[in-house]
Structure formats: structure tokens, C-alpha cells
Design a protein around this motif. Structure first.
Motif, PDB file in Angstrom:
ATOM      1  N   ASP A 118     -24.924  49.826  13.465  1.00  0.00           N
ATOM      2  CA  ASP A 118     -23.482  50.075  13.439  1.00  0.00           C
ATOM      3  C   ASP A 118     -22.999  50.803  14.678  1.00  0.00           C
ATOM      4  O   ASP A 118     -22.039  51.562  14.641  1.00  0.00           O
ATOM      5  N   GLY A 119     -23.669  50.570  15.815  1.00  0.00           N
ATOM      6  CA  GLY A 119     -23.193  51.143  17.069  1.00  0.00           C
ATOM      7  C   GLY A 119     -24.349  51.471  17.992  1.00  0.00           C
ATOM      8  O   GLY A 119     -25.498  51.098  17.729  1.00  0.00           O
ATOM      9  N   VAL A 120     -24.022  52.168  19.078  1.00  0.00           N
ATOM     10  CA  VAL A 120     -25.040  52.594  20.035  1.00  0.00           C
ATOM     11  C   VAL A 120     -25.508  53.979  19.606  1.00  0.00           C
ATOM     12  O   VAL A 120     -24.691  54.871  19.366  1.00  0.00           O
ATOM     13  N   TYR A 121     -26.800  54.146  19.488  1.00  0.00           N
ATOM     14  CA  TYR A 121     -27.400  55.403  19.043  1.00  0.00           C
ATOM     15  C   TYR A 121     -28.026  56.148  20.219  1.00  0.00           C
ATOM     16  O   TYR A 121     -28.234  55.597  21.297  1.00  0.00           O
ATOM     17  N   ILE A 159     -19.350  56.017  24.350  1.00  0.00           N
ATOM     18  CA  ILE A 159     -20.355  56.247  25.392  1.00  0.00           C
ATOM     19  C   ILE A 159     -19.717  55.833  26.701  1.00  0.00           C
ATOM     20  O   ILE A 159     -18.969  54.843  26.742  1.00  0.00           O
ATOM     21  N   SER A 160     -19.985  56.607  27.766  1.00  0.00           N
ATOM     22  CA  SER A 160     -19.356  56.244  29.030  1.00  0.00           C
ATOM     23  C   SER A 160     -20.029  54.993  29.578  1.00  0.00           C
ATOM     24  O   SER A 160     -21.208  54.725  29.328  1.00  0.00           O
ATOM     25  N   GLU A 217     -21.025  54.398  32.549  1.00  0.00           N
ATOM     26  CA  GLU A 217     -22.207  54.678  33.395  1.00  0.00           C
ATOM     27  C   GLU A 217     -23.454  54.897  32.555  1.00  0.00           C
ATOM     28  O   GLU A 217     -24.541  54.451  32.899  1.00  0.00           O
ATOM     29  N   GLU A 218     -23.280  55.643  31.451  1.00  0.00           N
ATOM     30  CA  GLU A 218     -24.444  55.915  30.604  1.00  0.00           C
ATOM     31  C   GLU A 218     -24.926  54.643  29.916  1.00  0.00           C
ATOM     32  O   GLU A 218     -26.130  54.391  29.813  1.00  0.00           O
ATOM     33  N   MET A 219     -23.991  53.827  29.461  1.00  0.00           N
ATOM     34  CA  MET A 219     -24.383  52.578  28.800  1.00  0.00           C
ATOM     35  C   MET A 219     -25.113  51.664  29.778  1.00  0.00           C
ATOM     36  O   MET A 219     -26.121  51.037  29.445  1.00  0.00           O
ATOM     37  N   LEU A 220     -24.609  51.630  31.009  1.00  0.00           N
ATOM     38  CA  LEU A 220     -25.236  50.792  32.036  1.00  0.00           C
ATOM     39  C   LEU A 220     -26.671  51.256  32.287  1.00  0.00           C
ATOM     40  O   LEU A 220     -27.599  50.448  32.360  1.00  0.00           O
ATOM     41  N   GLU A 221     -26.842  52.570  32.384  1.00  0.00           N
ATOM     42  CA  GLU A 221     -28.170  53.118  32.670  1.00  0.00           C
ATOM     43  C   GLU A 221     -29.109  52.893  31.479  1.00  0.00           C
ATOM     44  O   GLU A 221     -30.262  52.500  31.656  1.00  0.00           O
ATOM     45  N   LEU A 222     -28.613  53.131  30.259  1.00  0.00           N
ATOM     46  CA  LEU A 222     -29.466  52.901  29.073  1.00  0.00           C
ATOM     47  C   LEU A 222     -29.900  51.439  29.024  1.00  0.00           C
ATOM     48  O   LEU A 222     -31.073  51.131  28.801  1.00  0.00           O
ATOM     49  N   ALA A 223     -28.948  50.535  29.256  1.00  0.00           N
ATOM     50  CA  ALA A 223     -29.285  49.100  29.215  1.00  0.00           C
ATOM     51  C   ALA A 223     -30.273  48.762  30.315  1.00  0.00           C
ATOM     52  O   ALA A 223     -31.236  48.024  30.103  1.00  0.00           O
ATOM     53  N   GLY A 253     -18.042  51.836  14.851  1.00  0.00           N
ATOM     54  CA  GLY A 253     -19.008  51.549  15.915  1.00  0.00           C
ATOM     55  C   GLY A 253     -18.896  52.473  17.110  1.00  0.00           C
ATOM     56  O   GLY A 253     -18.510  53.635  16.982  1.00  0.00           O
ATOM     57  N   THR A 254     -19.236  51.927  18.270  1.00  0.00           N
ATOM     58  CA  THR A 254     -19.264  52.704  19.519  1.00  0.00           C
ATOM     59  C   THR A 254     -18.415  52.017  20.567  1.00  0.00           C
ATOM     60  O   THR A 254     -18.633  50.840  20.870  1.00  0.00           O
ATOM     61  N   LEU A 255     -17.478  52.754  21.134  1.00  0.00           N
ATOM     62  CA  LEU A 255     -16.621  52.199  22.182  1.00  0.00           C
ATOM     63  C   LEU A 255     -17.151  52.637  23.544  1.00  0.00           C
ATOM     64  O   LEU A 255     -17.461  53.818  23.740  1.00  0.00           O
ATOM     65  N   ILE A 256     -17.237  51.690  24.466  1.00  0.00           N
ATOM     66  CA  ILE A 256     -17.610  52.050  25.842  1.00  0.00           C
ATOM     67  C   ILE A 256     -16.354  52.541  26.553  1.00  0.00           C
ATOM     68  O   ILE A 256     -15.336  51.849  26.558  1.00  0.00           O
ATOM     69  N   THR A 257     -16.429  53.747  27.126  1.00  0.00           N
ATOM     70  CA  THR A 257     -15.238  54.308  27.769  1.00  0.00           C
ATOM     71  C   THR A 257     -15.405  54.304  29.289  1.00  0.00           C
ATOM     72  O   THR A 257     -16.524  54.295  29.805  1.00  0.00           O
ATOM     73  N   PHE A 258     -14.263  54.318  29.952  1.00  0.00           N
ATOM     74  CA  PHE A 258     -14.297  54.262  31.411  1.00  0.00           C
ATOM     75  C   PHE A 258     -13.793  55.547  32.059  1.00  0.00           C
ATOM     76  O   PHE A 258     -13.725  55.641  33.261  1.00  0.00           O
ATOM     77  N   GLU A 259     -13.424  56.512  31.220  1.00  0.00           N
ATOM     78  CA  GLU A 259     -12.910  57.780  31.770  1.00  0.00           C
ATOM     79  C   GLU A 259     -14.034  58.806  31.758  1.00  0.00           C
ATOM     80  O   GLU A 259     -14.462  59.231  30.708  1.00  0.00           O
TER      81      GLU A 259
END
Ligand code: ADP
Ligand code: ASP
Ligand code: MG
Length: 423
Positions: free
Chosen positions: A180-183, A199-200, A202-208, A250-256
């Protein structure tokens, strides 16, 4: 009225019953007045099954001609999914039409098995939406300039969905999956992992990029490049929960970046078991040696990740790097047969039983001692670090694969990431 792209992964499409549930959910959004494009994956296990069949007939398909056929085979999983889903939508009383990547078309380059999307023509899709249809487009596949079917790499349906959303300037891209989202880390490894409501980017990009398979890295790149509002959420909630509740879950990817300032230093932990380590022992230590070793590897289209060179003794040094496990045999072969004799090194050693564990967080930029905490935690568990690599927002270590789960759990705890913990 909004234009929304829904993506459903393999488990979400795993049976006719699941596909019916997807259709009911989509129908709920359509009846609320939205225009919906759906991008499904192949039914779970199907891509593996198809590639398994191909492997039986050609164990090492590595020529461009063979890889073209791998894509022709693998792409059929999504072809079945779109047809079934369009039927399920029609059975709900909706107008729905399915398209393969070649019909849209979703244009890609010709890098079979890992093609990149170059252009999406949305004319046809827009016309269907305007006529009141739900449009169902295959994930994972595209078509190159010569008309060959291509695929986008494993997990590529995420990328298809975000790319379609970007091309159509959709209001949102909803990635429905089996969590149900990014953990804070994969909840299958650490049941105490915590869901992040945002999740920002940048962080999502790095985790992926460090191996977290919840989103394919290229989908995150697309989301960032075109600022596509992207949310990861569950397809396993009852389909008839209120739409407003679902839309905010869920989890929204944010850009701020500022939004994240007071959050934990480490946002999450990723791990990657897909790499293998290669060490070249007794390399003459002279200018140009890294190029002589890695040049041929790059020429063979093998990506290299972590690299370390030891201090030299008596004019000789050891040089280690990691490659994807799929490229391991090819890389070892190449080094043994061509590179070793050319540079005059003593020997090549390989280890495919390694893994890379990474801690990721924007907060690491402004906090010292984060890496030290990581190293201390691993040493307290008796885990030997073989390689280290760092950037502003991540620290990765290469360790023995057998310690992976132990390392991830210990680090998750050490950085206070569990549910209810205060970091
Ligand atoms: P889909 O078939 O929907 O694309 P995937 O299996 O590709 O689903 O991705 C979802 C899986 O990603 C989850 O079941 C989970 O085990 C795994 N995963 C890895 N890291 C994370 C994370 N940080 N947060 C959530 N899920 C994660
Ligand atoms: N079916 C493809 C795979 O298994 C693409 C995807 O599921 O995203 O990799
Ligand atoms: Mg996936």
C-alpha cells in the motif's frame, strides 16, 4: 474531470478474479467522471514463464538477433493482459479498447530487453478518451524505428505508465501494486517497515537505483523530468472504498525539497542481490590501467557499478568492481580471455554471492556521522564490508549475500525507521 493513468502490476492482474476487481475499480473512477488510461503488466509469473521457455531453447541469448526474439516472446504477456482487461471493462458496461505498444505507438530505441522510450504519439488515445472510452495500453513493450517489438527491462510497466502520463500531461499517475505504498524498506524483509505518506523525488530515484523494486528507476526518472504527480498505492483494498479515500492513500512522490527538511536523516534502505563482484589481482599499477581493464567491459555493453582500486605494493595493485549478475559470466570470460593477457595481471577472481545494501536520505547531506553509524551497526553484527561507495544522499556497502537480511534489519533498527520509532 481529470485525466488519470492507472498502472496495475502482475499480482494485481494475477487471475481473472483480480482482473475483474481491477475493472470494477477503474469503472468507479470512470463513473466519477474521470478519463482513464490503464497500463497493466503481464499476469504474475507470466514474464518469467515466457523467458523460461526461451531459455530452454537458447540458454545464452546475447546476440541482437536472439534478443529481438526474447522481446517478441516476453511482450506477449502484456498483450494478453490488455485484451482481458478490456473485456472485463466491457463486461462492466464501459466502452474500452486495448492497444499494444506498437499500435499507440510507443516508440523506443532498439536496445532489445532494455529499450528506452523515445516518443509517444497520443493522438489515437486522445480520440478514444474523447469518445468516452477507457484506453488499455500494454506496459513493458514498445516498437523501434524498424518496426521491431521491444521491451523496456524488467519492471518496465511502471515506466510505460509514467511515460504515457507524461506524454498526455495527465493529472496523476497511480501505480497500483501489492503493497500500500513505498516503505522504509521492503516490508517482505522487515515486517516492521513503515509506509511513507510522501517521498521526495530524489530519494525515490536513489532507492530505485539502489535496487528497491517497488518502482522501476526509469519510471522515477520520467516522473522527475516531466513532473508527473505519481502515487504508489494498493490494488488490494476493496475496489468499492470511497474514491476520495483511495485518491489520498499510498505514497506520493513530491518534488519540493523543503517539505522533507524535518524528516528522518535516512528515508529508506535498499538492497540489491543482482550484482556480482570481480577482482583483478596483481595489476601493474601505471597510468591508464583502469581504462585498459574497464574499456573492453564497457565496449561489450556491460555496466559497471561499484569500483575500488587498492593501494599498490611493489608496483602492483588489485582492482575490483561489480557488474549485473546477468553479465557476470560474459564479463569473466572477456577478462580472462582478452584483458588479463593484455595488461599482464596475475588472475581474475569472481564472486556472484554478494549483495549491495544502501541507506538513502536527503537529510544525509546535512548530517555527519551517518555512514559511521552504518559501519558500526554492521560491525556489531559481525558483517564484513567488502566495498563502500557514497554520494551526497546515499551510502552503499557490498557484503556477503548471506548477511543481507541481517544487515537490512539491523540498519533499519539503528536508524529508527520502524513503525512507532522516533528517529
Ligand atoms: P508490481 O507487480 O505491482 O509491479 P513489484 O513486485 O514490481 O509489483 O513491486 C512491489 C514489491 O516491491 C512489493 O511487493 C515489495 O516486496 C517490494 N519492495 C521493495 N522495496 C520496497 C519498498 N521500499 N516499499 C514497498 N515495497 C517494496
Ligand atoms: N511483465 C514485466 C516484468 O515482469 C513488466 C512489469 O511487470 O512491469 O518484468
Ligand atoms: Mg513492478
Amino acid at each position: 474531470m481529470a485525466l488519470i493513468v492507472h498502472k496495475y502490476g502482475g499480482t494485481s492482474m494475477g487471475s481473472t478474479e483480480r482482473i475483474r476487481s481491477v475493472a470494477q475499480r477503474v469503472a468507479k473512477w470512470v463513473r466519477a467522471g474521470h478519463q482513464i488510461v490503464v497500463v497493466p503488466s503481464a499476469m504474475s509469473g507470466e514474464t518469467n514463464r515466457l523467458l523460461g521457455l526461451a531459455k530452454e531453447l537458447m540458454p545464452n541469448a546475447s546476440t541482437p538477433e536472439a534478443m529481438r526474439e526474447l522481446d517478441a516472446v516476453a511482450a506477449t504477456g502484456e498483450q494478453v493482459s490488455v485484451g482481458l482487461l478490456a473485456l472485463a471493462l466491457q463486461a462492466q458496461g464501459l466502452q474500452a479498447v486495448s492497444y499494444g505498444g506498437w499500435q499507440v505507438p510507443i516508440k523506443t530505441d532498439s536496445a532489445f530487453t532494455k529499450a528506452r522510450i523515445t516518443h509517444i504519439d497520443d493522438t489515437r488515445v486522445r480520440a478514444d478518451l474523447a469518445a468516452g472510452r477507457v484506453v488499455v495500453i500494454t506496459g513493458f513493450q514498445g516498437i523501434d524505428e524498424q518496426g521491431n517489438v521491444t521491451t523496456l527491462g524488467r519492471g518496465g510497466s511502471d515506466t510505460s505508465a509514467v511515460a504515457v502520463a507524461a506524454a498526455m500531461k495527465a493529472d496523476e499517475c497511480l501505480i497500483y501494486t501489492d503493497v500500500d505504498g513505498v516503505y522504509t524498506t521492503d516490508p517482505r524483509i522487515v515486517p516492521e517497515a513503515r509506509r511513507l505518506s510522501t517521498i521526495s523525488f530524489e530519494e525515490m530515484l536513489e532507492l530505485a537505483s539502489q535496487g528497491s523494486k517497488v518502482l522501476q528507476i526509469r519510471s522515477v526518472e520520467f516522473a522527475g523530468k516531466y513532473r508527473v504527480p505519481t502515487r504508489v498505492l494498493s490494488s488490494f483494498t476493496p475496489w468499492d472504498i470511497p474514491l476520495e479515500e483511495e485518491a489520498a492513500s499510498g505514497t506520493l512522490i513530491t518534488f519540493e525539497e523543503d517539505e522533507k527538511m524535518e524528516q528522518a536523516v535516512v528515508a529508506g534502505i535498499a538492497f540489491n542481490r543482482d550484482e556480482a563482484k570481480i577482482s583483478i589481482i596483481g595489476v601493474p599499477d601505471k597510468p591508464g590501467i583502469a581504462f585498459q581493464l574497464l574499456g573492453p567491459v564497457a565496449e561489450a555493453n556491460i555496466d559497471v557499478d561499484v569500483i575500488i582500486q587498492n593501494v599498490s605494493h611493489d608496483g602492483r595493485t588489485d582492482f575490483s568492481f561489480t557488474v549485473h549478475r546477468n553479465d557476470y559470466a560474459r564479463a569473466m570470460d572477456l577478462l580472462q580471455s582478452r584483458v588479463l593477457p593484455a595488461v599482464g595481471a596475475a588472475k581474475v577472481l569472481g564472486d556472484a554471492k554478494i549483495c549491495k545494501v544502501s541507506i538513502v536520505g536527503i537529510g544525509m547531506k546535512s548530517h555527519v556521522g551517518v555512514a559511521a553509524t552504518m559501519f558500526r551497526t554492521l560491525s556489531e553484527e559481525g558483517i564484513n564490508i567488502q566495498m563502500i561507495t557514497t554520494s551526497e544522499i546515499k551510502t552503499s556497502v557490498v557484503i556477503d549475500e548471506k548477511y543481507m537480511e541481517l544487515a537490512v534489519r539491523a540498519l533499519h533498527k539503528a536508524f529508527g525507521l520502524e513503525q512507532g520509532a522516533t528517529a
